[in-house]
Design a protein around this motif. Structure first.
Motif, short mmCIF file in Angstrom:
data_model
loop_
_atom_site.label_atom_id
_atom_site.label_comp_id
_atom_site.label_asym_id
_atom_site.label_seq_id
_atom_site.Cartn_x
_atom_site.Cartn_y
_atom_site.Cartn_z
N GLU A 10 0.18 -1.48 -0.24
CA GLU A 10 -0.16 -0.25 -0.14
C GLU A 10 0.57 0.85 -0.20
O GLU A 10 0.68 2.50 -0.66
N ILE A 11 1.52 1.10 1.04
CA ILE A 11 2.45 2.37 1.05
C ILE A 11 3.54 2.53 -0.84
O ILE A 11 3.87 3.73 -1.17
N GLU A 12 3.93 1.25 -1.73
CA GLU A 12 4.55 1.40 -2.67
C GLU A 12 3.68 1.81 -3.36
O GLU A 12 4.16 3.17 -4.26
N ARG A 13 2.49 1.62 -3.46
CA ARG A 13 1.18 2.44 -3.64
C ARG A 13 1.15 3.83 -4.43
O ARG A 13 0.57 4.32 -4.66
N SER A 14 0.80 4.47 -2.64
CA SER A 14 0.22 5.60 -2.75
C SER A 14 2.12 7.05 -3.37
O SER A 14 1.86 7.39 -3.79
N MET A 15 3.34 6.02 -3.48
CA MET A 15 4.48 6.32 -4.04
C MET A 15 4.19 5.93 -5.50
O MET A 15 4.90 7.17 -5.88
N GLY A 16 3.44 5.24 -5.67
CA GLY A 16 3.28 5.86 -7.02
C GLY A 16 2.35 6.49 -7.53
O GLY A 16 2.56 7.44 -8.12
N ASN A 17 1.56 6.48 -7.12
CA ASN A 17 0.35 7.95 -6.64
C ASN A 17 1.13 9.13 -6.25
O ASN A 17 0.43 9.98 -7.56
N ALA A 18 1.87 9.26 -5.81
CA ALA A 18 2.60 10.34 -5.36
C ALA A 18 3.19 10.65 -6.38
O ALA A 18 3.59 12.13 -6.75
N ARG A 19 3.35 9.65 -7.43
CA ARG A 19 5.18 10.92 -9.00
C ARG A 19 3.19 11.85 -9.67
O ARG A 19 4.26 12.91 -10.64
N ARG A 20 2.93 11.12 -9.04
CA ARG A 20 1.44 11.79 -10.41
C ARG A 20 0.35 12.83 -9.85
O ARG A 20 0.62 14.27 -10.31
N ILE A 21 0.75 13.16 -8.15
CA ILE A 21 0.35 13.36 -7.81
C ILE A 21 1.51 15.17 -6.72
O ILE A 21 0.90 16.17 -7.63
N ILE A 22 2.25 15.01 -7.52
CA ILE A 22 3.58 15.32 -6.73
C ILE A 22 3.74 16.93 -8.09
O ILE A 22 3.79 17.62 -8.24
N VAL A 23 3.76 16.10 -9.37
CA VAL A 23 3.34 16.92 -10.72
C VAL A 23 2.38 17.94 -10.85
O VAL A 23 2.16 18.64 -11.12
N GLU A 24 1.68 17.39 -10.17
CA GLU A 24 -0.10 18.40 -10.43
C GLU A 24 0.00 18.98 -8.97
O GLU A 24 -0.87 19.94 -9.67
N ALA A 25 0.47 18.43 -8.09
CA ALA A 25 0.69 19.84 -7.25
C ALA A 25 2.08 21.01 -7.99
O ALA A 25 1.35 22.11 -7.55
N GLY A 26 2.42 20.27 -8.29
CA GLY A 26 3.80 21.81 -8.90
C GLY A 26 2.97 22.36 -9.75
O GLY A 26 2.89 23.86 -9.96
N ARG A 27 1.91 21.60 -10.94
CA ARG A 27 1.33 23.03 -11.64
C ARG A 27 0.64 23.62 -11.47
O ARG A 27 0.32 24.83 -11.70
N GLU A 28 -0.26 22.86 -10.16
CA GLU A 28 -1.62 23.61 -9.73
C GLU A 28 -0.70 24.43 -8.70
O GLU A 28 -0.82 25.81 -8.79
N TYR A 29 0.42 24.27 -8.69
CA TYR A 29 1.53 25.18 -7.40
C TYR A 29 1.78 26.83 -8.81
O TYR A 29 1.90 28.54 -7.91
N GLY A 30 2.02 26.47 -9.86
CA GLY A 30 2.31 27.30 -10.95
C GLY A 30 0.96 28.74 -11.42
O GLY A 30 1.28 29.94 -11.42
#
Lengths: 87, 397, 299
Positions: B226-246
């Motif tokens: 489950e933690i590995e799944r979260s890390m996998g999701n984080a790849r996408r969420i980090i990019v999304e958070a970075g774009r929204e931050y822009g």
């Protein structure tokens, strides 16, 4: 809602199974001798002594879970509980 | 768009924490982190930040308190460095493995003996495997931006893992540079309301749940997956958070890595943290000299930017990895990781060890590394173990 | 204000079928804690027997919210929970640490001292079974002099660390000792603690049949003898005022105490203790009582 696999448990009877099978001696209450002082109920580590009846002053042992520690018999001021070897 | 202020990296962290409306701060001093928690204490005492500030007696307790706070759903923060991180290590793992969202700033610093207060990445890399998302910041602007984004990433219901933002000792922590600070209202809109999180679980007397009791082998592996799944999701969420931050700042963070002049490069130097700027300067100089070289900065090391790196490195003739860390008896830690990530691409990956204990990694050092990569392309012979940059070999004679 | 058995809530917060050993004192203590606060609290549990008593995932034998945490971390974790709730405006939630003597007197004492010094608004309960029972009866600083453990085969050569007095030296608003053999005294102390703002410390003596080598039916008897012989003393220190409680009130006079041997002979862990060691233990107990007498008089 996301389904999460997390190390969170829910309270449930029998978390470690039916602990009554651990027992090698079984407490037997002599209801004639019982004076309803509730000392056995108070000291039972398991909470395996139920209080029944309208006034909740009659004690009854839950043998599914009683581990047979013998505290109830040792503590009873009226010697109303005896430990009997399990068959 | 906010205001610009001249801030040290540590004050950039403190300002980000204030903007994120952190609710619980647990703090213990260690050089060179201390000015982060000092500044936050000021914010709290001045009433600029409405947070509970726990002046704990150790880093171990700082992290434990953050776990407790996170378990109530409150937004929690702490900061540490070096020995402080090692001392809290047990509970750093607990936070990652228990899925407790929070943010921690780590000022990278070498471990003793001998005592050193200067930068090295071994403290952070010792916590590579414990379920934390780990950012490396290049400059103070990135320190502030990533710290704010970290709260959003950490609390995202597809992630729910703690996040570490790391900044290099003194080079960032104590060096003041202009930093653009976003408006409070923009950050308020960007982050979820503090304390609104209900997942992954919340301590609530009305709902008696037990967190972390014994799990038998038949149940255990799924928690890890489950933690590995979260890390996998984080790849996408980090990019999304970075774009929204822009969208609120004009500063877009749309990848786990930051490539520089890589598209037509034959050789790429990979580094992380504060030295990325010098690496880019070196690339410009080498380009002027006719070398087709580029640089990549790793913004996260966990989740590891696997696809991004492979996309950039595919078709290159050589990769160089600069480690400000060392695994004794092995080599550079990131060198090993990157080599493994690229293994099937059959590209030589040369390791460089530089900057341990805060030794300068100068632009000219990166130039030397770049030239070395070309030398290896021409000669076809790499070096293993990795090349130690600026090692004073004369002391061994 | 005395509490009677019949007044106690019927509701159980330690559920049937938990993983405690037969005759476990920690179970008794936890049951009473649950009844004392009627389940309205958060429990923080570091590594200790209770880590196991809860039973394995996905079930739990404890019907209040539990946060398990690393061995040394319980007092700090509870501080964080308290701060979290306060930040969220939930000020009425009791946060209770339930830690063993190893997690309190040894590895957890730094965080405990820190939380006490900060006067965190939590209740910290140490259930003291006088050794590392969960790992197999290794000696802790709370193990008494002369006791066999699996790391003191010839008996411990040092005396028991007096953690309640160490906590009292922090000048926290409430410090108390209790025994699982006197549950009503314990419940009264927990309820009193729950009404006090600031750091509360309760040290609960918990005779362990498995580790002390006595039959599982003797838990209460051994616990009572600990108090009646003066080996364990029931008291509370409220805002610096020391007061003996329960049966200990009548034991200041040494002649009223039962011989220490009565307590020792029930326990296998003292089976090889020598007469000289018993004399030393007696002298140590007398000294402790002198200290308590002094505290009473100065309070």
């Amino acid at each position: 809602m996301v389904k999460l696999i997390i190390p969170v448990s829910k309270p449930e009877e029998g978390a470690a199974g039916l602990t009554g099978i651990w027992r090698s001696f079984k407490p037997i209450i002599d209801q004639e001798k019982c004076k309803h002082c509730l000392m056995c109920w108070l000291y039972c580590p398991e909470g395996a002594i139920e209080r029944i009846g309208e006034d909740k002053l009659t004690v009854k042992i839950n043998y599914d879970y009683c581990k047979g520690c013998g505290i109830c018999a040792d503590i009873c001021p009226f010697k109303a509980i005896t430990m009997v070897r399990e068959e | 768009m906010g205001v610009s202020k001249v801030l040290t990296g540590n004050y950039a962290v403190a300002n980000a924490v204030k903007l994120a409306k952190v609710q619980v701060v647990a703090a213990y001093p260690i050089t060179p982190q201390t000015t982060i928690v000092e500044k936050i204490a000021q914010f709290v005492e001045n009433g600029e930040l409405n947070a509970k500030y726990i002046r704990v007696e150790s880093e171990h307790s700082a992290m434990a308190a953050c776990i407790g706070a996170s378990a109530t759903g409150a937004r929690a923060f702490t900061a540490t460095s070096s020995h402080g991180l090692m001392y809290m290590s047990e509970v750093v793992w607990w936070a990652g493995l228990g899925k407790f969202p929070m943010v921690m700033a780590v000022v990278t610093r070498a471990l003793a003996p001998p005592w050193s207060i200067w930068s090295e990445h071994n403290d952070v890399l010792a916590h590579r495997d414990c379920g934390w998302i780990i950012f490396f910041a290049e400059d103070n602007q990135e320190v502030l931006d990533l710290t704010i984004q970290s709260f959003r990433i950490s609390e995202d219901e597809k992630v729910l893992q703690p996040v570490m933002v790391t900044l290099d000792a003194f080079i960032l922590s104590h060096t003041a540079t202009p930093v653009s600070i976003p408006n409070q209202s923009d950050v308020d809109g960007y982050l979820p309301p503090p304390g609104s999180r209900r997942l992954p679980f919340i301590l609530d007397p009305a709902n008696p749940l037990t967190h972390g009791n014994l799990a038998y082998p038949r149940n255990f592996m799924e928690f890890r997956y489950e933690i590995e799944r979260s890390m996998g999701n984080a790849r996408r969420i980090i990019v999304e958070a970075g774009r929204e931050y822009g969208k609120i700042t004009g500063r877009y963070y749309d990848s786990l890595i930051e490539p520089y002049r890589c598209s037509d490069a034959d050789a790429v130097l990979i580094c992380m943290g504060s030295s990325a700027g010098d690496a880019k300067d070196a690339v410009d100089i080498l380009r002027d000299e006719g070398y087709n070289i580029g640089a990549v900065k790793l913004r996260t090391i966990r989740p590891f930017p696997y696809e991004e790196l492979r996309d950039i490195c595919r078709n290159k003739r050589i990769i160089g990895v600069v480690d400000r860390d060392y695994s004794f008896g092995f080599g550079g830690i990131m060198h090993g990781e990157i080599k493994s990530a690229l293994s099937d691409l059959h590209i030589p990956v040369q390791g460089f060890i530089a900057g341990l204990g805060g030794r300068d990694i100068r632009v000219e050092d990166f130039i030397q590394m770049g030239r070395k990569l070309y030398h290896i392309i021409e000669s076809g012979v790499g070096e293993f173990p990795p090349i130690w940059i600026n090692l004073r070999r004369e002391v061994f004679r | 204000m005395s509490i009677s058995i019949r007044d106690l809530p019927l509701e159980e917060y330690v559920l049937l079928g938990n993983a405690a050993c037969p005759g476990c004192p920690a179970s008794i203590g936890l049951r009473m804690l649950g009844k004392a606060l009627e389940g309205k609290f958060i429990l923080v549990v570091p590594a200790c027997c209770t880590s196991i008593i809860q039973g394995p995932y996905p079930k739990s034998a404890i019907k209040v919210p539990v946060l398990n945490i690393a061995f040394a971390a319980s007092a700090a974790t509870a501080s964080g929970i308290r701060a979290g709730f306060e930040a969220l405006g939930k000020k009425d939630v009791q946060v209770v640490v339930w830690a063993g003597d190893g997690g309190t007197a040894d590895i957890g004492i730094q965080a405990l001292s820190g939380a006490a010094e900060r006067n965190e608004n939590i209740i910290y309960i140490c259930y003291d079974n006088e050794a590392y029972m969960n790992t197999g009866i290794q000696r802790s600083s709370a193990t008494p002099y002369g006791a066999w453990t699996t790391t003191t085969w010839r008996g411990k050569t040092e005396f028991k660390k007096n953690v309640p007095l160490i906590m009292a030296a922090h000048r926290v608003p409430y410090v108390a000792t209790a025994s699982i053999a006197y549950p009503l005294d314990f419940i009264a102390k927990v309820r009193k603690a729950a009404k006090i703002n600031g750091f509360k410390y309760i040290h609960l003596h918990a005779p362990c049949p498995t580790g002390w080598r006595f039959p599982s039916d003797k838990t209460i008897e051994v616990g009572r003898l600990a108090v009646l012989t003066g080996m364990w003393v029931l008291y509370e220190i409220e805002n610096g005022v020391f007061r003996l409680t329960g049966v200990s009130k009548s034991l200041l006079d040494k002649s009223k105490r039962k011989p220490i041997e009565d307590y020792l002979k029930l326990q296998g862990r003292f089976s090889k203790i020598s007469d000289e060691q018993i004399d030393l233990l007696k002298r140590h107990v007398d000294e402790l009582w002198m200290e308590y007498k002094h505290l009473m008089e100065s309070g």
